[in-house]
Design an enzyme around this catalytic site. Sequence first.
Site, PDB file in Angstrom:
ATOM      1  N   VAL A 172      70.884  25.945  51.749  1.00 16.91           N
ATOM      2  CA  VAL A 172      72.239  26.239  52.222  1.00 16.91           C
ATOM      3  C   VAL A 172      72.181  27.022  53.523  1.00 16.91           C
ATOM      4  O   VAL A 172      72.986  26.798  54.433  1.00 16.91           O
ATOM      5  CB  VAL A 172      73.049  26.979  51.140  1.00 16.91           C
ATOM      6  CG1 VAL A 172      74.420  27.385  51.679  1.00 16.91           C
ATOM      7  CG2 VAL A 172      73.241  26.089  49.916  1.00 16.91           C
TER       8      VAL A 172
ATOM      9  N   SER B  41      59.500  36.089  54.577  1.00 16.38           N
ATOM     10  CA  SER B  41      59.832  35.447  55.850  1.00 16.38           C
ATOM     11  C   SER B  41      60.067  36.448  56.969  1.00 16.38           C
ATOM     12  O   SER B  41      60.020  36.082  58.148  1.00 16.38           O
ATOM     13  CB  SER B  41      61.087  34.583  55.690  1.00 16.38           C
ATOM     14  OG  SER B  41      60.888  33.551  54.746  1.00 16.38           O
TER      15      SER B  41
ATOM     16  N   ARG C  63      82.093  35.806  42.040  1.00 16.08           N
ATOM     17  CA  ARG C  63      83.231  34.913  41.808  1.00 16.08           C
ATOM     18  C   ARG C  63      84.159  35.412  40.699  1.00 16.08           C
ATOM     19  O   ARG C  63      85.359  35.135  40.713  1.00 16.08           O
ATOM     20  CB  ARG C  63      82.740  33.497  41.494  1.00 16.08           C
ATOM     21  CG  ARG C  63      82.154  32.795  42.703  1.00 16.08           C
ATOM     22  CD  ARG C  63      81.712  31.389  42.371  1.00 16.08           C
ATOM     23  NE  ARG C  63      80.901  30.832  43.455  1.00 16.08           N
ATOM     24  CZ  ARG C  63      80.015  29.874  43.287  1.00 16.08           C
ATOM     25  NH1 ARG C  63      79.799  29.362  42.082  1.00 16.08           N
ATOM     26  NH2 ARG C  63      79.317  29.426  44.308  1.00 16.08           N
TER      27      ARG C  63
ATOM     28  N   CYS D 131      80.278  24.492  44.037  1.00 13.38           N
ATOM     29  CA  CYS D 131      80.328  23.245  44.809  1.00 13.38           C
ATOM     30  C   CYS D 131      80.931  22.088  44.029  1.00 13.38           C
ATOM     31  O   CYS D 131      81.600  21.221  44.591  1.00 13.38           O
ATOM     32  CB  CYS D 131      78.939  22.882  45.322  1.00 13.38           C
ATOM     33  SG  CYS D 131      77.669  22.756  44.041  1.00 13.38           S
TER      34      CYS D 131
ATOM     35  N   SER E 291      70.596  18.110  45.869  1.00 10.32           N
ATOM     36  CA  SER E 291      70.679  19.173  46.868  1.00 10.32           C
ATOM     37  C   SER E 291      71.457  20.362  46.337  1.00 10.32           C
ATOM     38  O   SER E 291      71.310  21.481  46.853  1.00 10.32           O
ATOM     39  CB  SER E 291      71.317  18.659  48.161  1.00 10.32           C
ATOM     40  OG  SER E 291      72.591  18.100  47.905  1.00 10.32           O
TER      41      SER E 291
ATOM     42  N   HIS F  62      78.639  15.245  45.253  1.00  4.16           N
ATOM     43  CA  HIS F  62      78.972  15.390  43.834  1.00  4.16           C
ATOM     44  C   HIS F  62      80.146  14.465  43.503  1.00  4.16           C
ATOM     45  O   HIS F  62      81.180  14.491  44.182  1.00  4.16           O
ATOM     46  CB  HIS F  62      79.369  16.825  43.509  1.00  4.16           C
ATOM     47  CG  HIS F  62      78.229  17.800  43.528  1.00  4.16           C
ATOM     48  ND1 HIS F  62      76.916  17.421  43.659  1.00  4.16           N
ATOM     49  CD2 HIS F  62      78.228  19.164  43.420  1.00  4.16           C
ATOM     50  CE1 HIS F  62      76.153  18.510  43.622  1.00  4.16           C
ATOM     51  NE2 HIS F  62      76.921  19.574  43.488  1.00  4.16           N
TER      52      HIS F  62
ATOM     53  N   ASN G 104      78.488  18.128  48.682  1.00  2.00           N
ATOM     54  CA  ASN G 104      78.267  19.418  48.038  1.00  2.00           C
ATOM     55  C   ASN G 104      77.672  20.488  48.931  1.00  2.00           C
ATOM     56  O   ASN G 104      77.886  21.683  48.704  1.00  2.00           O
ATOM     57  CB  ASN G 104      77.373  19.250  46.803  1.00  2.00           C
ATOM     58  CG  ASN G 104      76.057  18.594  47.120  1.00  2.00           C
ATOM     59  OD1 ASN G 104      76.021  17.420  47.518  1.00  2.00           O
ATOM     60  ND2 ASN G 104      74.963  19.317  46.960  1.00  2.00           N
TER      61      ASN G 104
END
Length: 358
Positions: A15, A40, A117, A157, A186, A250, A335
């Site tokens: 993403v 990273s 959420r 999604c 994905s 999706h 998605n």
Amino acid sequence: MKRYKVGVIGATGMVGQRFLTVLQSHPWFEVTALAASPASAGKKYGDAIKRWLVPEPMPEKYGDTIVLDAEKDAEKIAASVDFCFCAVNMQKDDIKALEERYAKLECPIVSNNSAHRATPDVPMVIPEINPGHLDVIKSQRRRLGTTRGFVAVKSNCSLQSYVPLLHPLMKYGIEEAVVTTYQAISGAGRTFETMPEIVDNVIPYIGGEEEKSETEPLKIWGKVEGGKIVPAATPKISAQCLRVPVSDGHTAAVFVKFAKKPSRGDILDAWDSFAGVPQEMKLPSAPKKFIHYFDENDRPQPRLDRMTEGGMAVCAGRLREDSIFDYRFVGLSHNTLRGAAGGAVLLAELLAAKGYFD
């Protein structure tokens, strides 16, 4: 519209990569900070990417950007940008803590994660459907003790493939909906190369997905009361979620029962005419036409239709009466675009247009 400096937290994942392809030539947002895990951090972005996971090539402009540590460098990142997108891969409680930390550093967060959420004063917004939920941000800021900082999230999604199609029909009193989603790999951050077990196969379980698919729509259709979002009590939604061998897109098979049954023409007219605030404001990422209906019996299909209007539209087809429910139909959304990075960017455009980053 002024240009905003933007950070992407979780920039190395699928993403996060999709965010960069969406934002590389955005008229309002300029990515100036990339952050990820300690593994990273300190590397050039191009070197930190072990595998590029999205179809579009990696934008060259970010290749030499030094990746920062999302946690250790939080103060530095928050001070250097106007807001951040967040798409980290961490434990839920850790994500909640990280996002609130940035918010308390007066850096607004537009999140693709599920951690907040269910938080009552965090708006979970599909911009065409419930932009009014942004009003709850002032209550969230009081709780956090912030002036600018807040967290806003986009929904799961899979919801994009059916909630936008149900929403224009709510005026007919939707009582019950049964949804089966057929979700691309994905959505798990995977490709066929990294998920060989999906080839010639269907996996009938995605952890936590069915619960989100049944409860998140009720928050989206809820009301802001007393400084929080109170979820709607209806309609009842029953969901099954399957992982299928599709790269992106999706699909949802939807069965719906109404208190006042509309005609087929009423439904098609409702879909055809529906537009929301993003279309009225002509936000940069908004599809000109939100819902596209296909008359062909074999449409919509992910491979053919997921990129409708740059992957930001929602597609529908096969609307017909049902022998148990009133109607059934098929929905489709991209998605990782409408359902993830693109939807978050559209939400950020709405927040910017309404002054929440100023």
